[in-house]
Design a protein around this motif. Sequence first.
Motif, PDB file in Angstrom:
ATOM      1  N   ALA A 390     -10.460   4.784 -10.785  1.00 55.43           N
ATOM      2  CA  ALA A 390     -10.919   4.824  -9.399  1.00 55.43           C
ATOM      3  C   ALA A 390     -12.203   5.653  -9.319  1.00 55.43           C
ATOM      4  O   ALA A 390     -12.299   6.724  -9.938  1.00 55.43           O
ATOM      5  CB  ALA A 390      -9.849   5.439  -8.498  1.00 55.43           C
ATOM      6  N   PRO A 391     -13.207   5.178  -8.598  1.00 58.01           N
ATOM      7  CA  PRO A 391     -14.488   5.896  -8.540  1.00 58.01           C
ATOM      8  C   PRO A 391     -14.393   7.149  -7.659  1.00 58.01           C
ATOM      9  O   PRO A 391     -13.636   7.198  -6.687  1.00 58.01           O
ATOM     10  CB  PRO A 391     -15.440   4.870  -7.937  1.00 58.01           C
ATOM     11  CG  PRO A 391     -14.552   3.986  -7.115  1.00 58.01           C
ATOM     12  CD  PRO A 391     -13.240   3.924  -7.831  1.00 58.01           C
ATOM     13  N   LEU A 392     -15.171   8.132  -8.036  1.00 59.88           N
ATOM     14  CA  LEU A 392     -15.342   9.354  -7.239  1.00 59.88           C
ATOM     15  C   LEU A 392     -16.815   9.512  -6.904  1.00 59.88           C
ATOM     16  O   LEU A 392     -17.688   8.959  -7.601  1.00 59.88           O
ATOM     17  CB  LEU A 392     -14.849  10.569  -8.019  1.00 59.88           C
ATOM     18  CG  LEU A 392     -13.330  10.767  -8.144  1.00 59.88           C
ATOM     19  CD1 LEU A 392     -13.048  11.925  -9.092  1.00 59.88           C
ATOM     20  CD2 LEU A 392     -12.694  11.015  -6.782  1.00 59.88           C
ATOM     21  N   PRO A 393     -17.144  10.270  -5.863  1.00 61.03           N
ATOM     22  CA  PRO A 393     -18.554  10.550  -5.579  1.00 61.03           C
ATOM     23  C   PRO A 393     -19.228  11.191  -6.791  1.00 61.03           C
ATOM     24  O   PRO A 393     -18.612  11.953  -7.535  1.00 61.03           O
ATOM     25  CB  PRO A 393     -18.489  11.518  -4.404  1.00 61.03           C
ATOM     26  CG  PRO A 393     -17.170  11.237  -3.749  1.00 61.03           C
ATOM     27  CD  PRO A 393     -16.246  10.878  -4.865  1.00 61.03           C
ATOM     28  N   GLY A 394     -20.475  10.874  -6.966  1.00 64.60           N
ATOM     29  CA  GLY A 394     -21.208  11.427  -8.093  1.00 64.60           C
ATOM     30  C   GLY A 394     -21.131  10.558  -9.325  1.00 64.60           C
ATOM     31  O   GLY A 394     -21.350  11.020 -10.447  1.00 64.60           O
ATOM     32  N   ALA A 395     -20.771   9.281  -9.143  1.00 64.80           N
ATOM     33  CA  ALA A 395     -20.720   8.317 -10.239  1.00 64.80           C
ATOM     34  C   ALA A 395     -19.767   8.742 -11.352  1.00 64.80           C
ATOM     35  O   ALA A 395     -20.048   8.571 -12.533  1.00 64.80           O
ATOM     36  CB  ALA A 395     -22.121   8.067 -10.806  1.00 64.80           C
ATOM     37  N   ALA A 400      -6.104   6.975 -10.838  1.00 62.52           N
ATOM     38  CA  ALA A 400      -5.282   6.931  -9.632  1.00 62.52           C
ATOM     39  C   ALA A 400      -3.927   6.341 -10.003  1.00 62.52           C
ATOM     40  O   ALA A 400      -3.828   5.184 -10.441  1.00 62.52           O
ATOM     41  CB  ALA A 400      -5.955   6.074  -8.564  1.00 62.52           C
ATOM     42  N   ALA A 401      -2.873   7.124  -9.854  1.00 59.42           N
ATOM     43  CA  ALA A 401      -1.541   6.701 -10.263  1.00 59.42           C
ATOM     44  C   ALA A 401      -0.912   5.772  -9.228  1.00 59.42           C
ATOM     45  O   ALA A 401      -1.017   5.997  -8.023  1.00 59.42           O
ATOM     46  CB  ALA A 401      -0.651   7.913 -10.476  1.00 59.42           C
ATOM     47  N   THR A 402      -0.266   4.709  -9.696  1.00 59.34           N
ATOM     48  CA  THR A 402       0.571   3.871  -8.829  1.00 59.34           C
ATOM     49  C   THR A 402       2.006   4.359  -8.939  1.00 59.34           C
ATOM     50  O   THR A 402       2.373   5.083  -9.876  1.00 59.34           O
ATOM     51  CB  THR A 402       0.501   2.396  -9.248  1.00 59.34           C
ATOM     52  OG1 THR A 402       0.963   2.269 -10.601  1.00 59.34           O
ATOM     53  CG2 THR A 402      -0.926   1.875  -9.165  1.00 59.34           C
ATOM     54  N   ASN A 403       2.832   3.998  -7.995  1.00 57.27           N
ATOM     55  CA  ASN A 403       4.223   4.437  -8.023  1.00 57.27           C
ATOM     56  C   ASN A 403       4.959   3.842  -9.222  1.00 57.27           C
ATOM     57  O   ASN A 403       4.759   2.666  -9.554  1.00 57.27           O
ATOM     58  CB  ASN A 403       4.936   4.014  -6.737  1.00 57.27           C
ATOM     59  CG  ASN A 403       4.439   4.770  -5.523  1.00 57.27           C
ATOM     60  OD1 ASN A 403       4.034   5.921  -5.630  1.00 57.27           O
ATOM     61  ND2 ASN A 403       4.465   4.114  -4.365  1.00 57.27           N
ATOM     62  N   PRO A 404       5.810   4.622  -9.849  1.00 57.37           N
ATOM     63  CA  PRO A 404       6.598   4.092 -10.968  1.00 57.37           C
ATOM     64  C   PRO A 404       7.597   3.048 -10.476  1.00 57.37           C
ATOM     65  O   PRO A 404       8.121   3.130  -9.360  1.00 57.37           O
ATOM     66  CB  PRO A 404       7.308   5.321 -11.526  1.00 57.37           C
ATOM     67  CG  PRO A 404       7.342   6.295 -10.408  1.00 57.37           C
ATOM     68  CD  PRO A 404       6.115   6.047  -9.596  1.00 57.37           C
ATOM     69  N   VAL A 405       7.844   2.053 -11.327  1.00 54.47           N
ATOM     70  CA  VAL A 405       8.775   0.971 -11.007  1.00 54.47           C
ATOM     71  C   VAL A 405       9.691   0.763 -12.207  1.00 54.47           C
ATOM     72  O   VAL A 405       9.237   0.792 -13.359  1.00 54.47           O
ATOM     73  CB  VAL A 405       8.020  -0.339 -10.685  1.00 54.47           C
ATOM     74  CG1 VAL A 405       8.998  -1.496 -10.474  1.00 54.47           C
ATOM     75  CG2 VAL A 405       7.139  -0.157  -9.459  1.00 54.47           C
TER      76      VAL A 405
END
Length: 426
Positions: A390-395, A400-405
């Motif tokens: 997932a991008p953050l400011p400042g290039a 980014a974690a998704t919920n465990p399944v």
Amino acid sequence: MITVLGQTHIGTSLTDESSALVAGAALVVGARRHLDAAGVPADRALALGPLAPALDAVALLREKDPDAHVVVLASGDPGFFGIVRSLARRFGAEALDVRPGISSIAHAFARLGVPWDDAVAVSAHGRDPRRAFNICRAQRKVGVLTAPGAGPAEIGAALAAMPGLRRRLVVAADLGTEAESLVEVSPAEAAARAWPAVNVVLSLADSAPPVADMMRAVAGFEGAPEGGWALPEEAFEHRDAMLTKAEVRAFALARLGPRLGELVWDVGAGSGSVAVECARLGAAAVAVERDADGVERIRANAAAHGVAHAVAVVHGRAPEALAELPDPDAVFVGGGGADLAAVVGAAAARARRTVVVTLAALDRVPEARRALLDAQLIVEGVQLQANRLAPLPGAVTRLAATNPVFVLWGTRPAATAATVSQGVPK
């Protein structure tokens, strides 16, 4: 030499050349109707019943007299789901002189005046008819070589059992004879009628024109369209992110193994993403959803991905809604409500091959696992969690974690699966 004559018009006179071959043959093999039409004397005729004894008789004749000429009479193109395969396997291709006629499927489409390079051709003769039924449920344009127990009535009943699927059937009977007929009926009408013994069935989706807009490069089913599988979430309409995430869907599809000729249930379908993906891979699918707005989303998603003809949508609550559905090859169960064990148990009792269950709640895992085990399935499981870039400011980029399944899957042992498949096909 074994000459195989494919007759386009059963019951019509043979050509002079074919008549001469039949007259000079030491043995003529064929269905009784072929032998009678050709006027073969009884002392040189061998009517086909079970194939193995006929092949043995040909082999014995060739052992006694290697120069003996054998003629085999067959329908249409004997190399198209026909006797050429068995003859070549037994005697070698070099022993055969094959003279094909026109395939009965090609003949039937020709009577309609439409091309058939975009049709899937399937034979139900001497084979489990479920494959033919499911291909008719999944594909827009299908030609079926029928057989006792898999004729127009049975194909019609199989299609009528799929809620909301719209098909029209063309039954082409006694092609090339004075009794030839071409009858268009609905699946329900086909199921309610008696039909001539010699026929082929064309199954056409109402949503598709009989003549495709574009020239095909590959005949029949070409596999999943562009975009691959495990499509991103944005490819589907959904409510509050309530759909199976792409990474989990990819794993579930790998365990479901949907393919042409199979039927998959998507129970607790939500957006219908699993049903849609299974249909894109060639399977017929039934999406079962209790919420009315979910039913509309499933239909919209199926239409958006070009598989509305292959996804039947059932508005109802499982397990009760499963009772009248055709038996599935594989089942996907999403969600985890209070009736989870009953749903999984009902699915596991009917699935011929596998059941896949996805769960967000750890507390639901034991009951789902027990339901699979109680159905005598071999049960495995895994927890999946994806971390997406997932991008953050400042290039710069973060994870980014998704919920465990939790994913459980139960596989039917081969011996048990064979027993299940011997039931009455739906």
